[in-house]
Design a protein around this motif. Structure first.
Motif, PDB file in Angstrom:
ATOM      1  N   GLU A 310      29.743  31.671  37.056  1.00 12.52           N
ATOM      2  CA  GLU A 310      31.105  32.045  37.439  1.00 12.52           C
ATOM      3  C   GLU A 310      32.074  31.841  36.278  1.00 12.52           C
ATOM      4  N   ALA A 311      31.844  30.827  35.470  1.00 12.09           N
ATOM      5  CA  ALA A 311      32.712  30.593  34.323  1.00 12.09           C
ATOM      6  C   ALA A 311      32.577  31.720  33.305  1.00 12.09           C
ATOM      7  N   VAL A 312      31.348  32.207  33.120  1.00  9.37           N
ATOM      8  CA  VAL A 312      31.137  33.352  32.231  1.00  9.37           C
ATOM      9  C   VAL A 312      31.844  34.579  32.792  1.00  9.37           C
ATOM     10  N   ALA A 313      31.691  34.811  34.095  1.00 11.97           N
ATOM     11  CA  ALA A 313      32.329  35.956  34.732  1.00 11.97           C
ATOM     12  C   ALA A 313      33.848  35.870  34.650  1.00 11.97           C
ATOM     13  N   ALA A 314      34.387  34.663  34.764  1.00 11.61           N
ATOM     14  CA  ALA A 314      35.838  34.490  34.695  1.00 11.61           C
ATOM     15  C   ALA A 314      36.374  34.911  33.330  1.00 11.61           C
ATOM     16  N   ARG A 315      35.625  34.608  32.270  1.00  6.01           N
ATOM     17  CA  ARG A 315      36.057  35.045  30.942  1.00  6.01           C
ATOM     18  C   ARG A 315      36.019  36.570  30.847  1.00  6.01           C
ATOM     19  N   SER A 316      34.963  37.162  31.397  1.00  8.97           N
ATOM     20  CA  SER A 316      34.858  38.625  31.372  1.00  8.97           C
ATOM     21  C   SER A 316      35.993  39.261  32.172  1.00  8.97           C
ATOM     22  N   LEU A 317      36.327  38.660  33.315  1.00  7.55           N
ATOM     23  CA  LEU A 317      37.404  39.198  34.134  1.00  7.55           C
ATOM     24  C   LEU A 317      38.749  39.071  33.432  1.00  7.55           C
ATOM     25  N   SER A 318      38.915  37.984  32.675  1.00 11.74           N
ATOM     26  CA  SER A 318      40.177  37.813  31.952  1.00 11.74           C
ATOM     27  C   SER A 318      40.376  38.918  30.924  1.00 11.74           C
ATOM     28  N   ALA A 319      39.266  39.456  30.415  1.00 13.24           N
ATOM     29  CA  ALA A 319      39.358  40.513  29.406  1.00 13.24           C
ATOM     30  C   ALA A 319      39.848  41.833  29.995  1.00 13.24           C
ATOM     31  N   LEU A 320      39.857  41.960  31.322  1.00 10.16           N
ATOM     32  CA  LEU A 320      40.332  43.184  31.974  1.00 10.16           C
ATOM     33  C   LEU A 320      41.850  43.141  32.156  1.00 10.16           C
ATOM     34  N   LYS A 321      42.565  42.733  31.139  1.00 14.55           N
ATOM     35  CA  LYS A 321      44.010  42.529  31.236  1.00 14.55           C
ATOM     36  C   LYS A 321      44.762  43.777  31.706  1.00 14.55           C
ATOM     37  N   PRO A 322      44.524  44.964  31.133  1.00 11.89           N
ATOM     38  CA  PRO A 322      45.270  46.144  31.600  1.00 11.89           C
ATOM     39  C   PRO A 322      45.018  46.442  33.082  1.00 11.89           C
ATOM     40  N   GLU A 323      43.764  46.301  33.522  1.00 10.65           N
ATOM     41  CA  GLU A 323      43.454  46.549  34.925  1.00 10.65           C
ATOM     42  C   GLU A 323      44.118  45.507  35.828  1.00 10.65           C
ATOM     43  N   ARG A 324      44.115  44.255  35.380  1.00 15.44           N
ATOM     44  CA  ARG A 324      44.729  43.204  36.185  1.00 15.44           C
ATOM     45  C   ARG A 324      46.239  43.410  36.322  1.00 15.44           C
ATOM     46  N   MET A 325      46.845  43.924  35.268  1.00 15.11           N
ATOM     47  CA  MET A 325      48.279  44.200  35.333  1.00 15.11           C
ATOM     48  C   MET A 325      48.570  45.264  36.392  1.00 15.11           C
ATOM     49  N   ILE A 326      47.724  46.282  36.450  1.00 11.28           N
ATOM     50  CA  ILE A 326      47.891  47.319  37.473  1.00 11.28           C
ATOM     51  C   ILE A 326      47.627  46.749  38.856  1.00 11.28           C
ATOM     52  N   ALA A 327      46.533  46.004  38.984  1.00 12.60           N
ATOM     53  CA  ALA A 327      46.137  45.455  40.285  1.00 12.60           C
ATOM     54  C   ALA A 327      47.184  44.498  40.831  1.00 12.60           C
ATOM     55  N   SER A 328      47.887  43.794  39.929  1.00 19.93           N
ATOM     56  CA  SER A 328      48.889  42.827  40.387  1.00 19.93           C
ATOM     57  C   SER A 328      50.031  43.505  41.135  1.00 19.93           C
ATOM     58  N   VAL A 330      49.469  46.301  42.976  1.00 16.55           N
ATOM     59  CA  VAL A 330      48.882  47.090  44.060  1.00 16.55           C
ATOM     60  C   VAL A 330      48.276  46.215  45.149  1.00 16.55           C
ATOM     61  N   LEU A 331      47.542  45.175  44.750  1.00 15.25           N
ATOM     62  CA  LEU A 331      46.790  44.365  45.699  1.00 15.25           C
ATOM     63  C   LEU A 331      47.647  43.204  46.213  1.00 15.25           C
ATOM     64  N   ALA A 332      47.619  43.030  47.515  1.00 12.33           N
ATOM     65  CA  ALA A 332      48.458  42.002  48.137  1.00 12.33           C
ATOM     66  C   ALA A 332      47.779  40.638  48.100  1.00 12.33           C
ATOM     67  N   GLY A 333      48.576  39.605  48.036  1.00 11.64           N
ATOM     68  CA  GLY A 333      48.101  38.232  48.132  1.00 11.64           C
ATOM     69  C   GLY A 333      48.974  37.469  49.100  1.00 11.64           C
ATOM     70  N   PRO A 334      48.652  36.213  49.356  1.00 16.53           N
ATOM     71  CA  PRO A 334      49.456  35.428  50.305  1.00 16.53           C
ATOM     72  C   PRO A 334      50.831  35.110  49.738  1.00 16.53           C
ATOM     73  N   GLN A 335      51.778  34.957  50.615  1.00 17.11           N
ATOM     74  CA  GLN A 335      53.135  34.565  50.236  1.00 17.11           C
ATOM     75  C   GLN A 335      53.276  33.065  50.501  1.00 17.11           C
ATOM     76  N   ALA A 336      52.762  32.276  49.576  1.00 17.74           N
ATOM     77  CA  ALA A 336      52.740  30.821  49.763  1.00 17.74           C
ATOM     78  C   ALA A 336      53.775  30.170  48.864  1.00 17.74           C
ATOM     79  N   ALA A 337      54.644  29.378  49.431  1.00 17.78           N
ATOM     80  CA  ALA A 337      55.645  28.652  48.661  1.00 17.78           C
ATOM     81  C   ALA A 337      55.085  27.300  48.234  1.00 17.78           C
TER      82      ALA A 337
END
Length: 507
Positions: A310-328, A330-337
């Motif tokens: 999972e740590a290896v995958a997390a580094r690979s996922l971090s490299a998807l910066k342009p996609e993550r910017m778009i997904a942020s 589009v994709l909903a998350g919890p509204q937690a204060a």
């Protein structure tokens, strides 16, 4: 670099960051080193640093411009260290040494991050030309300069010649407390204490152990980063406040090099912007492959190391910066204060225990993987010794490695670190906080790939009956892969004709 000595004790090829540091470390311990690098600027830089450090004392190094010149500076049988990139460069240098006239009793030591199976192959391939030996080195530039953790493997006769050298330049720990004994003053090395260098076993085993070390390192770093993000995004804390938490943690059971440097990083301000430096560093992580090798090896051997993967995958996922910017967007998350301030202390305490427990699980995964690899390769690995040499000099050095050493010293056949009485009690006492922290992160929408997978690993390992019975039935249903029964002899396989009335079982 023009100064010469009457003769040298050791040769070194590759005066880059690690090679330069190893050379000066050797020189601090009285060894005269002949150094070759195809880049004369590197030799000049090494000469300048040596001159600045030694003052009026005689030169300790001799720069060489050719391989024959390097060999001529060394008494036979020679010892030559390679501090060069892994892969083809190692074989290219070995071929050049053969062409230059290296002898069959000479020892060539690969100190790079080579794949363990390549080290195995090279030992066999070059045996008619010289003795190929490998020593994995951990600790980065500072470790190499003032005391690394060393994981040597290969020909036992070669080790007998290298042992006094490696034990001299290795990191040292207090034998009673297990705490590092450090000196970062050039020319004044640590001479007492217990050296963090131990013979691992046959060729390739040292680099395998270093590979697992790096896999643990990947997971450890990822879990610290997850704890940072929880405090930052779920608790609303600023980097300086998180730095103070890490500094406090470093005074207790979480004491480690990685916690220490994380505290320093988070307390650092960028001189240009005045912002916390961490806030202006791009969130795309790099990797050099050793974590991936560990994850692949675990899959090949069928030994679970999910937190490392999972740590290896997390580094690979971090490299998807342009996609993550778009997904942020589009994709909903919890509204937690963030919780009120008076509740933050409890969350931080829970996170502390979560990190401690998850780290134990990662080390358990790593040591179990090494145990299986040793069985497959016919190695005899001393896990107490491995834990010992990781107590100082290396990136994953941590206080609780002393307890890990003790666990394996008491029971060398310990199947899993989690079964050691001391650690089983620690996990039992802290698991509620661990679960609270993981649940809070999930409800807050914070990714916890490593912390969460470690908890799943713990729960799966402690579960007597897993749902793999249904999985086996599924496999038999669509592929006739067959299954064992709990009420019949082990090893006897059965198949069910699932679509027929009565579903009779047949062998």
């Amino acid at each position: 670099m023009n100064e010469a000595t009457a003769g040298c004790d050791i040769g070194l090829i590759g005066a880059g960051v690690m090679g330069k540091s190893l050379t000066l470390n050797l020189a601090d311990h009285g060894y005269r080193v002949a150094v070759f690098d195809r880049d004369p600027n590197r030799l000049d830089a090494l000469h300048d640093q040596d001159a600045a450090e030694r003052g009026d004392r005689p030169t300790r190094l001799h720069g060489c411009s050719t391989y024959p010149q390097l060999l001529a500076q060394l008494p036979t049988p020679r010892i030559i260290l390679l501090s060069i990139p892994a892969g083809k460069p190692v074989d290219e240098v070995c071929q050049r040494l053969i062409a230059a006239g290296i002898g069959t009793e000479d020892i060539v030591v690969d100190t790079g991050n080579s794949l363990w199976s390549d080290s195995q192959a090279r030992e066999q391939h070059y045996r008619s030309h010289f003795i190929f030996f490998s020593t994995a080195v951990s600790g980065g530039e500072v470790g190499a300069r003032f005391g690394p953790s060393l994981m040597p493997s290969g020909c036992p006769a070669a080790w007998s010649r290298l042992q006094p050298i490696w034990e001299a330049i290795a990191a040292k720990v207090d034998p009673e407390s297990g705490q590092p004994i450090e000196s970062r003053v050039p020319g004044k090395p640590v001479t007492g204490g217990e050296p963090c260098a131990a013979y691992i076993g046959p060729g390739g085993s040292g680099h395998y152990v270093k590979m697992v070390h790096n896999g643990i390192e990947y997971a450890d770093m990822q879990m610290i980063c997850e704890a940072y993000q929880i405090m930052r995004d779920a608790l609303g804390m600023q980097p300086a406040a998180i730095a103070a938490v890490f500094a406090q943690w470093n005074r207790g059971v979480l004491n480690s090099y990685l916690i220490e440097i994380s505290a320093e990083i988070l307390a650092t301000t960028d001189a240009d912007s005045g912002l916390p430096l961490v806030d202006i560093i791009l969130d795309k992580a790099g990797q050099k492959g050793t974590g991936l090798w560990t994850a692949v090896s675990s899959l090949q051997l069928g030994i679970p190391a999910p937190s490392i993967a999972e740590a290896v995958a997390a580094r690979s996922l971090s490299a998807l910066k342009p996609e993550r910017m778009i997904a942020s967007g589009v994709l909903a998350g919890p509204q937690a204060a963030p919780p009120p301030d008076h509740q933050k202390h409890a969350h931080i305490e829970a996170l502390h225990d979560a990190l401690y427990c998850a780290k134990l699980c990662v080390y358990a995964q790593g040591f179990q993987l090494m145990r299986c690899a040793a069985r497959e390769q016919g190695w005899t690995l001393n896990f107490a010794a491995i834990a010992s040499i990781w107590r100082a000099g290396c990136i994953i050095r941590a206080r609780f490695l002393h307890a890990i050493r003790e666990a394996f010293a008491c029971d060398p056949d310990l199947q899993n670190l989690l079964l050691a009485p001391y650690f089983a009690k620690q996990l039992a006492a802290r698991q509620h906080n661990w679960r609270q922290a993981v649940a809070h992160a999930a409800l807050s929408g914070i990714p916890i790939a490593a912390l969460g997978s470690a908890l799943s690993y713990y729960d799966a390992y402690r579960t007597a009956v897993l749902p793999a019975n249904l999985l086996q039935a599924q496999r038999d249903f669509f592929g006739a892969h067959r299954f064992e029964r709990i009420d019949r002899d082990e090893g006897t396989l059965y198949h069910c004709e699932w679509s027929l009335p009565g579903r009779p079982l047949t062998h």
